[in-house]
Design an enzyme around this catalytic site. Sequence first.
Site, PDB file in Angstrom:
ATOM      1  N   THR A 150       0.998  -1.045   0.162  1.00  0.00           N
ATOM      2  CA  THR A 150      -0.418   0.004  -0.150  1.00  0.00           C
ATOM      3  C   THR A 150       0.918   1.392  -0.047  1.00  0.00           C
ATOM      4  O   THR A 150       0.648   2.018  -0.790  1.00  0.00           O
ATOM      5  CB  THR A 150      -0.880   0.037   1.156  1.00  0.00           C
ATOM      6  OG1 THR A 150      -1.650  -1.065   1.142  1.00  0.00           O
ATOM      7  CG2 THR A 150      -1.715   1.153   1.254  1.00  0.00           C
ATOM      8  N   GLU A 151       1.991   1.114   0.768  1.00  0.00           N
ATOM      9  CA  GLU A 151       2.792   2.418   0.974  1.00  0.00           C
ATOM     10  C   GLU A 151       3.545   2.779  -0.306  1.00  0.00           C
ATOM     11  O   GLU A 151       3.693   3.915  -0.683  1.00  0.00           O
ATOM     12  CB  GLU A 151       3.576   1.981   2.200  1.00  0.00           C
ATOM     13  CG  GLU A 151       2.913   2.189   3.524  1.00  0.00           C
ATOM     14  CD  GLU A 151       2.547   3.665   3.771  1.00  0.00           C
ATOM     15  OE1 GLU A 151       2.865   4.601   3.192  1.00  0.00           O
ATOM     16  OE2 GLU A 151       1.856   3.859   4.848  1.00  0.00           O
TER      17      GLU A 151
END
Length: 229
Positions: free
Chosen positions: A75-76
């Site tokens: 996600t990051e």
Amino acid sequence: MIQTVDYYRVNTVQANTEVKPTTDAVQNTDFASVLETTTQTEKKEATAASMDNIFIKAAETYQIPVNLVKAVAKTESNFNPNAVSCCGAQGVMQLMPSTAEGLGVKDPFDAEQNIMGGAKYLSQMMDRYNGDIKLTLAAYNAGAGNVAKYGGVPPFKETQAYVERVMQYMGEDMECPAYTKEVQDQHLVFTVRESDKNYTSEDYSRFMDIFREQEALSRLDKIYKSFVH
């Protein structure tokens, strides 16, 4: 005025990757917060196999689910060891410099150091919230102070979407892409969350032109209305 989209992510793709042209009108986007994450040219060599091993090591070291660490990384930064956000977060787990320093990370662009640091922070949050993954993710994204302030997941669209996305990834079989020295010449491709369209840097420049025009028209409209009324 143009509204705000929940999330905007920037990823790198290899030079030979096909980029879809975009002709559709861009809607629901606040370009003041569009460029959330940028990437730098590859500086570290990390294969998919070695990165998977790092995630396993980090999860075992800090006694947290390996899929939690991997889902946060996906996600990051989409597992990019050289990702840098517009606010300065760095590496696979997108650690802020001060946070990285506090976690003992000397080189945030070293995949192993960064992943180990991110896992350590996740472990600390898991301990704080008695194993509550949602609160742990909310704190990772918005800060423990905001979790305390709101008594749970903060009412921020970005944070709520972040928690949902990470937990969704946790239930999937995630594969780490191979970042090697062969990936030197890269093109930035901007992707809007929950959209299957890719945007080039030229598209982004056009978006910014549209945004500036919209801002100028809005200011002129306010001036006009102030004289009329």
